[in-house]
Design an enzyme around this catalytic site. Structure first.
Site, mmCIF file in Angstrom:
data_model
loop_
_atom_site.group_PDB
_atom_site.id
_atom_site.type_symbol
_atom_site.label_atom_id
_atom_site.label_comp_id
_atom_site.label_asym_id
_atom_site.label_seq_id
_atom_site.Cartn_x
_atom_site.Cartn_y
_atom_site.Cartn_z
ATOM 1 N N ARG A 64 0.858 -1.185 0.000
ATOM 2 C CA ARG A 64 0.000 0.000 0.000
ATOM 3 C C ARG A 64 0.888 1.227 0.000
ATOM 4 O O ARG A 64 2.099 1.120 0.141
ATOM 5 C CB ARG A 64 -1.038 -0.019 1.141
ATOM 6 C CG ARG A 64 -0.701 -0.663 2.439
ATOM 7 C CD ARG A 64 0.201 0.085 3.380
ATOM 8 N NE ARG A 64 0.023 1.503 3.395
ATOM 9 C CZ ARG A 64 1.001 2.360 3.600
ATOM 10 N NH1 ARG A 64 2.252 1.925 3.811
ATOM 11 N NH2 ARG A 64 0.801 3.659 3.617
ATOM 12 N N GLY A 65 0.243 2.403 -0.138
ATOM 13 C CA GLY A 65 1.017 3.630 -0.325
ATOM 14 C C GLY A 65 1.094 3.893 -1.828
ATOM 15 O O GLY A 65 1.426 2.985 -2.609
ATOM 16 N N GLN A 107 -2.123 2.508 9.908
ATOM 17 C CA GLN A 107 -0.828 2.644 9.201
ATOM 18 C C GLN A 107 0.187 3.399 10.043
ATOM 19 O O GLN A 107 1.384 3.107 9.995
ATOM 20 C CB GLN A 107 -1.034 3.392 7.868
ATOM 21 C CG GLN A 107 -1.684 2.590 6.769
ATOM 22 C CD GLN A 107 -3.194 2.790 6.737
ATOM 23 O OE1 GLN A 107 -3.818 3.082 7.755
ATOM 24 N NE2 GLN A 107 -3.786 2.602 5.582
ATOM 25 N N ASP A 135 -2.098 10.882 -2.294
ATOM 26 C CA ASP A 135 -2.482 9.827 -3.239
ATOM 27 C C ASP A 135 -2.823 10.394 -4.611
ATOM 28 O O ASP A 135 -2.713 9.710 -5.625
ATOM 29 C CB ASP A 135 -3.657 9.023 -2.687
ATOM 30 C CG ASP A 135 -3.172 8.147 -1.548
ATOM 31 O OD1 ASP A 135 -3.060 8.648 -0.416
ATOM 32 O OD2 ASP A 135 -2.831 6.981 -1.821
ATOM 33 N N LYS A 143 -4.771 10.080 2.963
ATOM 34 C CA LYS A 143 -5.429 9.213 3.935
ATOM 35 C C LYS A 143 -6.482 9.944 4.752
ATOM 36 O O LYS A 143 -6.258 11.082 5.174
ATOM 37 C CB LYS A 143 -4.345 8.605 4.848
ATOM 38 C CG LYS A 143 -4.826 7.691 5.935
ATOM 39 C CD LYS A 143 -5.728 6.578 5.451
ATOM 40 C CE LYS A 143 -5.091 5.726 4.366
ATOM 41 N NZ LYS A 143 -6.072 4.851 3.682
HETATM 42 O O1 MRU Z 1 -4.570 3.168 2.106
HETATM 43 P P1 MRU Z 1 -3.093 3.411 1.997
HETATM 44 O O2 MRU Z 1 -2.320 2.894 3.158
HETATM 45 O O3 MRU Z 1 -2.558 2.937 0.663
HETATM 46 O O4 MRU Z 1 -2.961 4.997 2.005
HETATM 47 C C1 MRU Z 1 -1.686 5.561 1.936
HETATM 48 C C2 MRU Z 1 -1.673 7.042 2.063
HETATM 49 O O5 MRU Z 1 -2.692 7.680 2.181
HETATM 50 C C3 MRU Z 1 -0.335 7.714 1.958
HETATM 51 O O6 MRU Z 1 -0.313 8.884 2.711
HETATM 52 C C4 MRU Z 1 -0.075 8.072 0.469
HETATM 53 O O7 MRU Z 1 -0.316 6.975 -0.340
HETATM 54 C C5 MRU Z 1 1.306 8.551 0.261
HETATM 55 S S1 MRU Z 1 2.495 7.257 0.466
HETATM 56 C C6 MRU Z 1 4.020 7.897 0.071
#
Ligand code: MRU
Length: 339
Positions: A55-56, A188, A229, A240
């Protein structure tokens, strides 16, 4: 003597190409189990993205690129199926679509596709290092910072976006305190960011998400530093869930708000934040934890996992192409106008 070099604070890698399969550090099991999931097909990779093994935003783009390589190794004539499957895995992080579009432009040659996937991964790491320098330069000395979610090596090719700024700022002696919000409901921050920072020698203090305004009121933090994202053409930023309320609280308390993301997260084709597709995940993520129900049977839950912070609440967007201060459509276009 303590080694304060940036490299010293960067030991974790979550997406590992093994020559014939993709190995992913299983982020569902951290911090207590460091186990890996091996993906042998694009189908496996799409499932791993959907289930949050990986994820990320940047990390899922990189994983998807390797998913295309796996598909091409099986049947280069059916790449469109893999492309559609991977693209549908998660809707909000534009890095996924960006990486797949880039792979598509390469064609069907397996070696060329593998070179492109490796380039996407290598460029992400280089971008993170650059953003680390640029973002750290914005922090004053002795700053307290609050971050949200996980934006580190686990979420990228390595080093991280917001956590890259924190790594670089800590190495430069500019950061006195790091606070991490726990990031309900998937934790997270609590499970991944605190593990990642402690593992790399950066002391971090966990707070409940609901403690953020109170923390700001105490004067302990001067910056909120988060990832993204998808950043729309006017600077509105999807990240997030919970990021938006941090930005509101930061503005109220005179705390600065920094978004750190590579140019692959900037989506100039999306005019503004309202046009961003916000992922809704299963209510079960809220109604229980670790397979155990924590809410009475029959209850309902609404689980949007991203929100949009308006550009007007953002002091700086840091990308590897430069810093956009007080972002708006014109300032974004100066840096990201499509060539
Ligand atoms: O649901 P996730 O864990 O994939 O969400 C991740 C985030 O919101 C991060 O802040 C974003 O992807 C940036 S990661 C460098």
């Amino acid at each position: 003597m303590t080694d304060l070099s940036a490299n010293h604070h960067d030991s974790i890698r979550a997406v590992l190409w093994q020559g014939d399969h993709l190995r992913l550090l299983d982020q569902r099991r951290l911090p207590f189990e460091e186990t890996y999931v091996d993906c042998a097909s694009a189908d496996d990779v799409a499932g791993a993205i959907r289930d949050l093994v990986v994820r990320g935003a940047p990390a899922i783009g990189i994983a998807a690129a390797w998913g295309v390589v796996l598909a091409a190794r099986k049947d280069p004539d059916r790449l469109d199926d893999a492309w559609a499957l991977l693209r549908a895995a998660r809707p909000t992080a534009v890095n996924l679509m960006w990486a797949l579009d880039r792979m598509r432009r390469v064609g069907t040659d397996v070696d060329a596709l593998a070179r492109e996937a490796q380039a996407i991964q290598d460029e992400d790491l280089a971008a993170n290092r650059r953003m680390g320098e640029l973002g750290a330069a914005l922090l004053g000395d002795g700053a307290g910072v609050l971050t949200h979610c996980n934006t580190g090596s686990l979420a990228t090719a390595g080093y991280g976006t917001a956590l890259g700024v924190i790594r670089a700022g800590f190495a430069a002696g500019r950061i006195a305190r790091v606070y991490a919000g726990e990031t309900r409901p998937w934790l997270q921050g609590a499970r991944l960011t605190v593990w990642e920072l402690l593992r790399d020698g950066i002391p971090a203090t966990l707070i409940a998400d609901s403690a953020a305004s109170h923390l700001m009121k105490t004067g302990a933090v001067q910056w909120v530093v988060v990832g993204a994202d998808r950043i729309a053409a006017n600077g509105d930023t999807a990240n997030k869930i919970g990021t938006y309320q941090l930005a509101i609280a930061a503005r109220h308390h005179g705390v600065k708000f920094m978004v750190v993301a590579p140019s692959s997260t900037v989506d100039m084709a999306t005019a503004e934040g309202d046009d961003i597709d916000i992922e809704l995940r299963s209510p079960d993520e809220l109604l229980g934890y670790g397979g155990r129900r924590t809410v009475v049977e029959g209850a309902q839950a609404w689980n949007p996992v991203f929100d949009v912070t308006p550009a007007s609440l953002i002091d700086a967007i840091v990308t590897e192409r430069g810093v956009v201060e007080r972002p708006d459509a014109a300032r974004m276009a100066d840096v990201f106008r499509r060539h």
